[in-house]
Design an enzyme around this catalytic site. Structure first.
Site, PDB file in Angstrom:
ATOM      1  N   HIS A 146       0.824  -1.213   0.000  1.00 51.00           N
ATOM      2  CA  HIS A 146       0.000   0.000   0.000  1.00 51.00           C
ATOM      3  C   HIS A 146       0.853   1.257   0.000  1.00 51.00           C
ATOM      4  O   HIS A 146       1.919   1.297   0.614  1.00 51.00           O
ATOM      5  CB  HIS A 146      -0.994   0.006   1.162  1.00 51.00           C
ATOM      6  CG  HIS A 146      -0.400   0.117   2.536  1.00 51.00           C
ATOM      7  ND1 HIS A 146      -0.222   1.322   3.172  1.00 51.00           N
ATOM      8  CD2 HIS A 146       0.058  -0.825   3.392  1.00 51.00           C
ATOM      9  CE1 HIS A 146       0.293   1.105   4.373  1.00 51.00           C
ATOM     10  NE2 HIS A 146       0.483  -0.187   4.534  1.00 51.00           N
ATOM     11  N   ASP A 202       5.908   2.096   7.088  1.00 52.56           N
ATOM     12  CA  ASP A 202       4.533   1.663   6.788  1.00 52.56           C
ATOM     13  C   ASP A 202       3.863   2.670   5.852  1.00 52.56           C
ATOM     14  O   ASP A 202       3.220   3.582   6.296  1.00 52.56           O
ATOM     15  CB  ASP A 202       3.748   1.529   8.097  1.00 52.56           C
ATOM     16  CG  ASP A 202       2.379   0.902   7.901  1.00 52.56           C
ATOM     17  OD1 ASP A 202       2.118   0.402   6.802  1.00 52.56           O
ATOM     18  OD2 ASP A 202       1.572   0.937   8.848  1.00 52.56           O
ATOM     19  N   GLU A 249      -5.222   1.445   2.130  1.00 50.57           N
ATOM     20  CA  GLU A 249      -5.153   0.214   2.931  1.00 50.57           C
ATOM     21  C   GLU A 249      -5.453   0.518   4.393  1.00 50.57           C
ATOM     22  O   GLU A 249      -6.109  -0.257   5.095  1.00 50.57           O
ATOM     23  CB  GLU A 249      -3.749  -0.413   2.810  1.00 50.57           C
ATOM     24  CG  GLU A 249      -3.571  -1.740   3.533  1.00 50.57           C
ATOM     25  CD  GLU A 249      -3.044  -1.637   4.963  1.00 50.57           C
ATOM     26  OE1 GLU A 249      -2.950  -2.654   5.639  1.00 50.57           O
ATOM     27  OE2 GLU A 249      -2.728  -0.503   5.397  1.00 50.57           O
ATOM     28  N   GLU A 250      -4.946   1.657   4.833  1.00 48.30           N
ATOM     29  CA  GLU A 250      -4.969   1.980   6.260  1.00 48.30           C
ATOM     30  C   GLU A 250      -6.365   2.222   6.819  1.00 48.30           C
ATOM     31  O   GLU A 250      -6.546   2.315   8.033  1.00 48.30           O
ATOM     32  CB  GLU A 250      -4.098   3.214   6.535  1.00 48.30           C
ATOM     33  CG  GLU A 250      -2.606   3.013   6.231  1.00 48.30           C
ATOM     34  CD  GLU A 250      -1.895   2.148   7.265  1.00 48.30           C
ATOM     35  OE1 GLU A 250      -2.563   1.540   8.110  1.00 48.30           O
ATOM     36  OE2 GLU A 250      -0.655   2.104   7.222  1.00 48.30           O
ATOM     37  N   ASP A 269       4.583  -5.127   2.969  1.00 49.78           N
ATOM     38  CA  ASP A 269       4.081  -4.048   3.823  1.00 49.78           C
ATOM     39  C   ASP A 269       4.951  -4.035   5.077  1.00 49.78           C
ATOM     40  O   ASP A 269       4.798  -4.908   5.941  1.00 49.78           O
ATOM     41  CB  ASP A 269       2.603  -4.306   4.169  1.00 49.78           C
ATOM     42  CG  ASP A 269       2.017  -3.195   5.045  1.00 49.78           C
ATOM     43  OD1 ASP A 269       2.735  -2.219   5.344  1.00 49.78           O
ATOM     44  OD2 ASP A 269       0.830  -3.308   5.416  1.00 49.78           O
ATOM     45  N   HIS A 294       2.207   4.436  12.193  1.00 47.23           N
ATOM     46  CA  HIS A 294       0.964   5.187  12.443  1.00 47.23           C
ATOM     47  C   HIS A 294       1.219   6.389  13.360  1.00 47.23           C
ATOM     48  O   HIS A 294       0.277   6.912  13.969  1.00 47.23           O
ATOM     49  CB  HIS A 294      -0.150   4.295  13.015  1.00 47.23           C
ATOM     50  CG  HIS A 294      -0.492   3.144  12.131  1.00 47.23           C
ATOM     51  ND1 HIS A 294      -1.408   2.178  12.483  1.00 47.23           N
ATOM     52  CD2 HIS A 294      -0.047   2.791  10.902  1.00 47.23           C
ATOM     53  CE1 HIS A 294      -1.499   1.274  11.512  1.00 47.23           C
ATOM     54  NE2 HIS A 294      -0.670   1.623  10.545  1.00 47.23           N
TER      55      HIS A 294
END
Ligand code: BES
Ligand code: ZN
Length: 480
Positions: free
Chosen positions: A201, A217, A251-252, A279, A361
């Site tokens: 992603h 990420d 994706e998230e 990923d 994140h």
């Protein structure tokens, strides 16, 4: 006056509708999670239907996000669906494999070795920094869309530099997000209807939409894939089957991009031979380099083929790497979108689940804390091995003639083996199970013989022999 009341009313109603559209959405998730959410928030989620361990739900955004909240920064997720009907039909579908499991083989030694030698961590760093520099790739931000177009230009430039006209690009628009996905295709010369795919992603997320660097990420996964593309194109790669590279949107927020794409492939009856997800590839958090995610969202058959590849190509020497297994135990990334449609899918990951990058994140997921790209380069190597061996071409293999081969028969708790071209002794034999555990090892064997395997429970195993020169000869076998 009447007019004013009317417009006020219209405003209120549309406000309500709007709020509802924004706050609630359809999704599928583990029945267990849906029930737990409902117990805690009776007004925040409706369980529409349940089939096996999956529920179709209509859920409030902030309630769904509690799923993330549960496990500090990420955790058991949900898969976004466009409508109630789609959520329900998804959990009711009994996805059948659209093809027979291939018996993958390892035959392209010479060409794979050339490609492994070409992998350059510097390029991976460049791509990670290019993506991090967008500041954010949150799916609703203009930067995210721009990142897809810039990535398209970057991949296109690699194809142009290699003088390729058989490479095409598609920017795929979605329903569930304004961000598009990117697909690059190298059409197969002989079996163009069979697809071998790697993907990851391109979006990122933090609680501040404007600052989501997402270096590990998942700029790292996209950079890993970009280096696979560069090496293949620079080495004049012409696959027999069609090879595709995918960079997904959103994706998230629930695998949105990959879910729509995998759904289209399934509906179009496309034969995806195998799928591998990248990923998070750059944070070296475990003792071993690569953790093969082994859970219900990945395919045991393909996982074991990745193990065979690593035993064969990465056991010793310059390209040596180590591996282990781990698990997410939820639909933690885009491979789950493919696996859910019955396709073979694997997810080689940067570390064991609990050892992975703790900064994802957050605004702290920057390149400087994730690694120097040498870790990600190992994933590029595995990606190359996977694509070359699975989308096999006919013209470039030169190694088969002298290649040692092994025959394996399991009979009466014994593994009967015969290694064709081995002169003299076999240095060692390791037997590895689907969880990457070395379950049995022997040394100093004859070129043919029997090994007692009565300790092995039923299952699929890899037998990795090393000949007198230290060369590995790998084959899998089944214990019933
Ligand atoms: N890259 C993560 C998944 C991940 C994180 C796997 C750590 C293994 C260890 C991915 O981008 C992600 O955040 N996924 C979500 C679920 C998704 C369906 C929204 C998650 O893990 O919460
Ligand atoms: Zn991710």
């Amino acid at each position: 006056m009447k007019k004013q009341i009317y417009s006020l009313l219209i405003l209120m109603v549309s406000g309500l509708l709007f709020a509802q559209e924004n706050d609630w959405f359809h999704a599928t998730m583990y029945a267990e999670n849906a029930q737990a959410l409902k117990d805690a928030n009776p007004d925040g989620i409706q369980i529409l239907a349940t089939n096996g361990d999956q529920s179709a739900v209509y859920v409030k955004e902030d309630v769904a996000h509690q799923l993330h909240g549960n496990v500090v920064i990420h955790g058991p997720g949900f898969v976004f669906k466009k409508s109630e009907q789609e959520a329900i039909s998804f959990i009711q579908q009994n996805f059948q494999r659209a093809y027979d499991v291939m018996d993958f083989t390892i035959t392209e030694d010479a060409y794979v070795q050339e490609c492994l030698d070409m992998v350059n961590a510097q390029n991976i760093e460049e791509t990670i920094l290019m993506l991090e520099d967008f500041g954010t790739r949150y799916h609703q931000r203009a930067e995210a869309e721009q990142a897809i177009y810039d990535l398209r230009d970057k991949w296109q430039a690699l194809a142009t530099a290699a003088n390729r006209t058989d490479v095409s690009f598609e920017v795929v628009e979605h329903f569930g997000t304004p961000m598009p996905s990117l697909i690059m295709t190298i059409e197969g010369a002989e079996q163009p209807d069979e697809y071998v795919i790697i993907g990851g992603h391109a979006d990122s997320i933090t609680q501040f939409a404007s600052n989501a660097p997402g270096a590990d990420d998942n700029a790292s996964g996209i950079a890993t894939i970009t280096e696979v593309i560069r090496v293949l194109l620079d080495n004049n790669y012409k696959p027999q089957k069609t090879v595709q590279f995918m960079a997904y949107a959103a994706e998230e927020i629930g695998l949105v991009g990959s879910d729509e794409i995998a759904e289209d492939y399934f509906n179009d009856n496309k034969n995806v031979v195998a799928y591998v997800q990248f990923d998070m590839t750059n944070y070296n958090g475990s003792v071993q380099d690569i953790a093969i995610i082994q859970d219900n969202y990945t395919s045991g058959d393909l996982n074991i083929f990745l193990i065979e590849l690593m035993e064969h190509y990465n056991n010793t020497g310059t390209h040596a790497l180590t591996y282990t297994s781990s698990a997410c135990n939820y639909a933690c990334s885009d491979h789950a979108s493919w696996k859910a449609r019955g396709y073979l899918a694997s997810f080689p990951f940067e570390a064991r689940f609990n050892d992975s990058n703790p900064h994802i994140h957050t605004t702290g997921d920057v390149y400087s804390v994730s690694g120097d790209s040498n870790h990600a380069a190992k994933f590029t190597k595995l990606g190359l091995e996977f694509i070359i061996e699975v989308a096999k071409r006919s013209t470039l293999s030169t190694s088969e003639v002298s290649k040692p081969s092994v025959s394996l028969v399991v009979n009466n708790k014994e593994l009967i083996y015969e290694i064709s071209s081995a002169s003299g002794k076999i240095k060692s034999l390791e037997i590895i199970d689907t969880s990457a555990r070395r379950v049995l090892s022997k040394s100093n064997l004859d070129a043919s013989g029997k090994v007692n395997i009565s300790v092995l429970p039923a299952g699929v195993y890899v037998a990795a022999f090393k000949d007198a020169q230290g060369k590995s000869i790998v084959k899998k076998f089944l214990v019933k």
